[in-house]
Design a protein around this motif. Structure first.
Motif, PDB file in Angstrom:
ATOM      1  N   HIS A  92      31.144  26.443  21.371  1.00 52.60           N
ATOM      2  CA  HIS A  92      31.967  26.090  20.204  1.00 52.60           C
ATOM      3  C   HIS A  92      31.380  26.723  18.953  1.00 52.60           C
ATOM      4  O   HIS A  92      30.220  27.113  18.917  1.00 52.60           O
ATOM      5  N   VAL A 102      34.232  19.400  13.172  1.00 58.05           N
ATOM      6  CA  VAL A 102      34.804  18.942  14.437  1.00 58.05           C
ATOM      7  C   VAL A 102      35.038  20.180  15.301  1.00 58.05           C
ATOM      8  O   VAL A 102      35.619  21.167  14.829  1.00 58.05           O
ATOM      9  N   ASP A 104      36.145  21.629  19.348  1.00 59.04           N
ATOM     10  CA  ASP A 104      36.741  21.354  20.656  1.00 59.04           C
ATOM     11  C   ASP A 104      36.217  22.353  21.673  1.00 59.04           C
ATOM     12  O   ASP A 104      36.013  23.526  21.351  1.00 59.04           O
ATOM     13  N   HIS A 105      36.020  21.864  22.900  1.00 59.21           N
ATOM     14  CA  HIS A 105      35.623  22.734  24.005  1.00 59.21           C
ATOM     15  C   HIS A 105      36.399  22.310  25.249  1.00 59.21           C
ATOM     16  O   HIS A 105      36.112  21.270  25.847  1.00 59.21           O
ATOM     17  N   PRO A 106      37.423  23.104  25.651  1.00 62.20           N
ATOM     18  CA  PRO A 106      38.114  22.794  26.901  1.00 62.20           C
ATOM     19  C   PRO A 106      37.250  23.200  28.090  1.00 62.20           C
ATOM     20  O   PRO A 106      36.652  24.269  28.092  1.00 62.20           O
ATOM     21  N   LEU A 111      38.708  17.826  28.012  1.00 62.65           N
ATOM     22  CA  LEU A 111      38.527  18.292  26.643  1.00 62.65           C
ATOM     23  C   LEU A 111      37.339  17.570  26.039  1.00 62.65           C
ATOM     24  O   LEU A 111      37.290  16.339  26.016  1.00 62.65           O
ATOM     25  N   TYR A 112      36.382  18.355  25.564  1.00 63.96           N
ATOM     26  CA  TYR A 112      35.230  17.842  24.837  1.00 63.96           C
ATOM     27  C   TYR A 112      35.519  18.020  23.350  1.00 63.96           C
ATOM     28  O   TYR A 112      35.796  19.130  22.907  1.00 63.96           O
ATOM     29  N   ARG A 113      35.463  16.949  22.586  1.00 62.60           N
ATOM     30  CA  ARG A 113      35.638  17.027  21.132  1.00 62.60           C
ATOM     31  C   ARG A 113      34.376  16.470  20.480  1.00 62.60           C
ATOM     32  O   ARG A 113      34.008  15.320  20.703  1.00 62.60           O
ATOM     33  N   GLU A 115      32.081  15.752  16.993  1.00 60.90           N
ATOM     34  CA  GLU A 115      32.050  15.577  15.545  1.00 60.90           C
ATOM     35  C   GLU A 115      30.596  15.598  15.099  1.00 60.90           C
ATOM     36  O   GLU A 115      29.789  14.768  15.534  1.00 60.90           O
ATOM     37  N   TRP A 128      30.238  13.226  20.834  1.00 61.63           N
ATOM     38  CA  TRP A 128      31.116  13.963  21.746  1.00 61.63           C
ATOM     39  C   TRP A 128      31.997  12.950  22.454  1.00 61.63           C
ATOM     40  O   TRP A 128      31.497  11.971  23.029  1.00 61.63           O
ATOM     41  N   ARG A 129      33.294  13.191  22.450  1.00 54.58           N
ATOM     42  CA  ARG A 129      34.252  12.381  23.194  1.00 54.58           C
ATOM     43  C   ARG A 129      34.817  13.291  24.272  1.00 54.58           C
ATOM     44  O   ARG A 129      35.315  14.381  23.971  1.00 54.58           O
TER      45      ARG A 129
END
Length: 149
Positions: A92, A102, A104-106, A111-113, A115, A128-129
């Protein structure tokens, strides 16, 4: 100044040694684990970024094991960075100039998001969510500088 601490040059900010405390929650099962360790950011051989070496202990379901991870932070434009896995694959981008970012990493169907927030010169925080068909995780990490740059 607001609640975030602006970072004009991420590589200059990260360089050195940090203490990491991470809580990993499996939101589907309710399981919770913890990682405690050290994160060292050292210059890459070519001088155009930082190598992040994370090592410590991870406890999951009552079992503690050694854990480690390596990432590369490559110099981006205007104080930003591209974060890459150890094998060079893109993870990312990271821009902490406003003190918050923020990303994102698919990853396959997940999906990893992430912050990223910076509190001050010696404290930053990442959440990481991870959501997908097989994952429903939250990883919360606090970093505290343990050396003076």
């Amino acid at each position: 100044m607001g609640e975030f601490w602006p970072v004009p040059d991420i590589l200059a900010f990260l360089g050195g040694t940090w203490r990491a405390e991470r809580v990993v929650r499996d939101l589907a099962s309710g399981d919770e684990g913890r990682f405690t360790g050290t994160v060292v950011f050292e210059p890459l051989e070519d001088g155009d970024g930082l190598l992040q070496r994370e090592s410590g202990d991870f406890t999951w379901r009552g079992v503690t094991r050694p854990a480690e991870r390596t990432l590369r932070f490559l110099r981006g434009p205007d104080g930003t960075a591209d974060v890459r896995f150890a094998d060079g694959r893109f993870f990312h981008g990271l821009d902490l100039r406003p003190g918050r970012h923020v990303a994102d990493h698919p990853c396959s169907a997940d999906l990893y998001r992430g912050e990223f927030t910076v509190r001050d010169a010696d404290h930053w925080h990442v959440v990481w969510r991870v959501r997908g068909p097989a994952k429903d995780l939250e990883l919360v990490t606090d970093y505290v500088r343990t050396d003076v740059p």
